[in-house]
Write an enzyme that holds these catalytic residues in place. Structure first.
Site, PDB file in Angstrom:
ATOM      1  N   GLU A 143       0.943  -1.350  -0.064  1.00 43.61           N
ATOM      2  CA  GLU A 143       0.079   0.114  -0.044  1.00 43.61           C
ATOM      3  C   GLU A 143       0.888   1.207   0.053  1.00 43.61           C
ATOM      4  O   GLU A 143       1.954   1.537   0.888  1.00 43.61           O
ATOM      5  CB  GLU A 143      -0.839   0.026   1.272  1.00 43.61           C
ATOM      6  CG  GLU A 143      -2.030  -0.803   1.319  1.00 43.61           C
ATOM      7  CD  GLU A 143      -3.077  -0.631   0.637  1.00 43.61           C
ATOM      8  OE1 GLU A 143      -3.334   0.438   0.131  1.00 43.61           O
ATOM      9  OE2 GLU A 143      -4.294  -1.447   0.744  1.00 43.61           O
ATOM     10  N   ASP A 195      -7.363   1.808  -7.534  1.00 40.10           N
ATOM     11  CA  ASP A 195      -5.895   2.312  -7.248  1.00 40.10           C
ATOM     12  C   ASP A 195      -4.807   1.261  -7.996  1.00 40.10           C
ATOM     13  O   ASP A 195      -4.905   0.331  -8.161  1.00 40.10           O
ATOM     14  CB  ASP A 195      -5.907   2.184  -5.546  1.00 40.10           C
ATOM     15  CG  ASP A 195      -6.162   0.528  -5.093  1.00 40.10           C
ATOM     16  OD1 ASP A 195      -7.024  -0.049  -5.828  1.00 40.10           O
ATOM     17  OD2 ASP A 195      -5.534   0.257  -4.059  1.00 40.10           O
TER      18      ASP A 195
HETATM   19 ZN   LIG Z   1      -6.195  -1.643  -3.207  1.00 34.66          ZN
END
Ligand SMILES: [Zn+2]
Length: 139
Positions: free
Chosen positions: A70, A121
């Site tokens: 992330e 994302d």
């Molecule tokens: Zn994600």
């Protein structure tokens, strides 16, 4: 490897969410905007980052065989991914290979999330920064 953007604005808030069992989400690593790294799950274990998923090789349950990273970013396409954050990510990817992990590709969460369009994302991520690593990039 699957790359994500946190949507949450800070490393601390993201980490707190991943440490909360009720959130039922986690990633192996989160990289802050200043390059700080928080590891919540060993890369030898499964994290819950990709959700329902299908990769470019036709494999489902991407969580079973991927490392989730992330990047702290609002995922609005405007919030930048600072050089410090990208440098740490790049070094981490090189390190995984040096440790013997066979990285078949670096994919966006958007590219593996099912149904298509469920995730966007890491929006605005500068993929060209990873082009010299010699790894397949699946945006
Ligand atoms: Zn994600």
């Amino acid at each position: 490897v699957v790359l994500h953007a946190t949507v949450l604005p800070t490393l601390e808030k993201t980490t707190r969410r991943f440490l909360d069992p009720e959130s039922r989400v986690s990633a192996h690593y989160t990289i802050g905007k200043d390059g700080s790294i928080v590891q919540c799950v060993s890369p030898l274990n499964r994290a819950w980052h990709a959700g329902e998923s299908l990769d470019s090789e036709g494999r489902t349950h991407v969580n079973d065989f991927s490392i989730g990273i992330e990047l702290v970013n609002l995922n609005d396409g405007i919030d930048p991914y600072p050089v410090a954050q990208i440098d740490v990510l790049t070094n981490m990817l090189i390190g995984f290979r040096a440790m013997g992990f066979s990285l078949r590709y670096i994919a966006s969460h958007e590219a593996v999330a099912m149904p298509r369009g469920r995730k966007s994302d890491p929006k605005g991520f500068p993929w060209e920064a990873l082009e010299n690593l010699g790894m397949a990039l699946i945006r």
